[in-house]
Design a protein around this motif. Sequence first.
Motif, short mmCIF file in Angstrom:
data_model
loop_
_atom_site.label_atom_id
_atom_site.label_comp_id
_atom_site.label_asym_id
_atom_site.label_seq_id
_atom_site.Cartn_x
_atom_site.Cartn_y
_atom_site.Cartn_z
N THR A 1 -27.60 15.94 3.37
CA THR A 1 -26.42 16.63 2.85
C THR A 1 -25.14 16.02 3.42
O THR A 1 -24.19 15.73 2.68
N VAL A 2 -25.09 15.83 4.73
CA VAL A 2 -23.90 15.23 5.35
C VAL A 2 -23.71 13.80 4.86
O VAL A 2 -22.58 13.36 4.63
N ALA A 3 -24.81 13.07 4.68
CA ALA A 3 -24.72 11.68 4.22
C ALA A 3 -24.08 11.60 2.84
O ALA A 3 -23.26 10.71 2.57
N VAL A 4 -24.44 12.51 1.94
CA VAL A 4 -23.85 12.51 0.60
C VAL A 4 -22.33 12.66 0.68
O VAL A 4 -21.57 11.90 0.07
N LEU A 5 -21.87 13.65 1.44
CA LEU A 5 -20.44 13.90 1.54
C LEU A 5 -19.72 12.80 2.31
O LEU A 5 -18.57 12.47 2.01
N ALA A 6 -20.40 12.20 3.28
CA ALA A 6 -19.80 11.10 4.04
C ALA A 6 -19.60 9.88 3.14
O ALA A 6 -18.58 9.19 3.24
N VAL A 7 -20.55 9.60 2.27
CA VAL A 7 -20.41 8.48 1.34
C VAL A 7 -19.24 8.74 0.39
O VAL A 7 -18.42 7.84 0.13
N LEU A 8 -19.13 9.95 -0.12
CA LEU A 8 -18.06 10.27 -1.06
C LEU A 8 -16.69 10.17 -0.39
O LEU A 8 -15.76 9.56 -0.94
N LEU A 9 -16.56 10.75 0.79
CA LEU A 9 -15.26 10.74 1.48
C LEU A 9 -14.95 9.35 2.03
O LEU A 9 -13.82 8.86 1.88
N GLY A 10 -15.93 8.72 2.65
CA GLY A 10 -15.70 7.40 3.23
C GLY A 10 -15.37 6.35 2.18
O GLY A 10 -14.51 5.49 2.39
N SER A 11 -16.04 6.40 1.03
CA SER A 11 -15.78 5.40 -0.01
C SER A 11 -14.40 5.56 -0.61
O SER A 11 -13.73 4.57 -0.94
N THR A 12 -13.92 6.80 -0.74
CA THR A 12 -12.58 7.02 -1.27
C THR A 12 -11.53 6.47 -0.32
O THR A 12 -10.54 5.86 -0.75
N ALA A 13 -11.74 6.68 0.98
CA ALA A 13 -10.81 6.12 1.98
C ALA A 13 -10.86 4.59 1.95
O ALA A 13 -9.83 3.92 2.02
N PHE A 14 -12.07 4.03 1.83
CA PHE A 14 -12.19 2.58 1.79
C PHE A 14 -11.54 2.00 0.55
O PHE A 14 -11.03 0.87 0.58
N ASP A 15 -11.54 2.75 -0.54
CA ASP A 15 -10.90 2.29 -1.77
C ASP A 15 -9.43 1.98 -1.51
O ASP A 15 -8.91 0.94 -1.93
N SER A 16 -8.75 2.88 -0.81
CA SER A 16 -7.35 2.64 -0.48
C SER A 16 -7.21 1.52 0.55
O SER A 16 -6.34 0.64 0.44
N PHE A 17 -8.08 1.53 1.55
CA PHE A 17 -8.01 0.52 2.60
C PHE A 17 -8.22 -0.88 2.04
O PHE A 17 -7.54 -1.83 2.44
N SER A 18 -9.14 -1.00 1.09
CA SER A 18 -9.47 -2.33 0.55
C SER A 18 -8.33 -2.92 -0.27
O SER A 18 -8.34 -4.12 -0.57
N ALA A 19 -7.35 -2.08 -0.67
CA ALA A 19 -6.21 -2.59 -1.42
C ALA A 19 -5.09 -3.08 -0.52
O ALA A 19 -4.11 -3.67 -1.01
N MET A 20 -5.20 -2.87 0.79
CA MET A 20 -4.13 -3.27 1.71
C MET A 20 -4.15 -4.78 1.92
O MET A 20 -5.22 -5.39 2.04
N PRO A 21 -2.98 -5.41 1.93
CA PRO A 21 -2.92 -6.87 2.06
C PRO A 21 -3.62 -7.40 3.30
O PRO A 21 -4.24 -8.47 3.27
N GLY A 22 -3.54 -6.67 4.41
CA GLY A 22 -4.18 -7.14 5.63
C GLY A 22 -5.69 -7.27 5.48
O GLY A 22 -6.29 -8.25 5.93
N TRP A 23 -6.32 -6.28 4.84
CA TRP A 23 -7.76 -6.34 4.63
C TRP A 23 -8.12 -7.46 3.65
O TRP A 23 -9.07 -8.20 3.88
N ARG A 24 -7.36 -7.60 2.59
CA ARG A 24 -7.63 -8.66 1.62
C ARG A 24 -7.51 -10.03 2.27
O ARG A 24 -8.34 -10.92 2.03
N GLY A 25 -6.48 -10.18 3.12
CA GLY A 25 -6.33 -11.45 3.81
C GLY A 25 -7.47 -11.72 4.77
O GLY A 25 -7.96 -12.86 4.88
N PHE A 26 -7.93 -10.67 5.46
CA PHE A 26 -9.06 -10.81 6.37
C PHE A 26 -10.32 -11.24 5.63
O PHE A 26 -11.04 -12.15 6.08
N VAL A 27 -10.59 -10.61 4.49
CA VAL A 27 -11.77 -10.97 3.70
C VAL A 27 -11.68 -12.41 3.24
O VAL A 27 -12.66 -13.17 3.31
N ASP A 28 -10.50 -12.83 2.78
CA ASP A 28 -10.34 -14.21 2.31
C ASP A 28 -10.54 -15.20 3.45
O ASP A 28 -11.17 -16.26 3.26
#
Length: 441
Positions: A250-277
């Motif tokens: 149960t906690v895992a389901v909600l953690a995936v939903l909440l964590g993925s939404t936060a990562f969605d915003s984080f992954s759009a930040m220039p610093g993260w994109r530059g790090f991945v590149d």
Amino acid sequence: MTTGPTTELLAHGLGGSADLPIPVTYALVGAAWALTFTFAVVALAWKKPRFDPATQGRPLPQWVTAAVDSPAVRWTIAVLALLLAVWVGVATVAGPQTGENALPGVFYVLLWVGLVALSVLIGPVWRLLSPVRTVYRLLPMSRRRPPAAYPVRLGYWPAAFGLFAFVWLELASPDPGSLTAVETWLLVYLAVTLVGTLVFGTRWPSNADPFEVYGIAASRAAPFRRNDDGRIAVGNPFDHLPSLPVRPGTVAVLAVLLGSTAFDSFSAMPGWRGFVDDVSSGSVWLAVLVRTLGLLTFAVVVGVTFSLAARATGGVDRATRRELPGLMAHSLIPIVIGYVFAHYLTYLIERGQQTVLRLADPFGSGWLGDAGVSYLLSMHPAVLATLKVGFVVLGHVAGVIAAHDRALRVLPKRHQLTGQLAMMLVMVGYTFTGLYLLFGG
């Protein structure tokens, strides 16, 4: 979210901190204070638990229940949903094999985001709309006992993995807008869900179908529910939230939903994109690996911090302490819903219109004439930004209230206040981090 010609549909139109009518720092501090003030008020004025899933709602007229439960109505809706799924398949194959195809919009907008909106407004609608459930009901074996019993120890874990597979495709895969990628995901999902249902009966989709479990969680915030006598009723959503089944995962389901939404915003930040590149050095699959690890990290951090905060109390034995994260998990539901609407409101309304238009005319015949998308929300960025902050803050305030009420019920009296302090700090951290990421830092 990855951008490119095939993923134009996936843009969320979130804007940035410049869209706020007040400085973003004030929004962050104000949200944290609002949450702290809410906790202080309920801690001082709320001494006994008030929410109980056994509380009966105000029943609607009998004809409402009779209509909803009518086999003719239910079969009509289920068959129409099945025909719509078939139409989506036809439109996908026969329509343009470009970004104009309706499938990504159906998958990422109508199914993923629209399902939450419907579930919050009405209830767990996927049980009726699921094409796999409809096909299963049409089979003679559905009227017999399934060949195997669903393992209790699995709980919601299959659904958690399914949800992670979805957000991985959206946020970490090489090309989330690829028709081939979406088609492959859906074919695997349909095959796994159908086979699981044939083996375990409807216990499989109730526990393992990621969309159904997602809808079940969101539906706990709906105003409608069933009374003990089966009547459809209207009641306080806070009474309904604790009815979320507490099962493994149960906690895992909600953690995936909440964590993925936060990562969605984080992954759009220039610093993260530059790090991945920089790390991937042009390697597509190395970039996928880095994004996958980032997505997994966000989900794990949410799950671990919430679980530790729920267990950070005295006066309970070891067995009870292990159960506390599950018993408190329903308090994450308003937070998840708040983030979903904060992130995807424009996405749902504006991209949703575009998807419906494409689905209505997948072959480009032009019969829709001048029908187009209304961008009313995007034309008022300050209003939209304020709504985003409001969704996040209200979701967290509701989460604090739900967590406090459950703590009064499950924690020893001497630790009912101190046992909530860690959870309060974690929720303030979620609020601050969520708003910071939402508006691009």
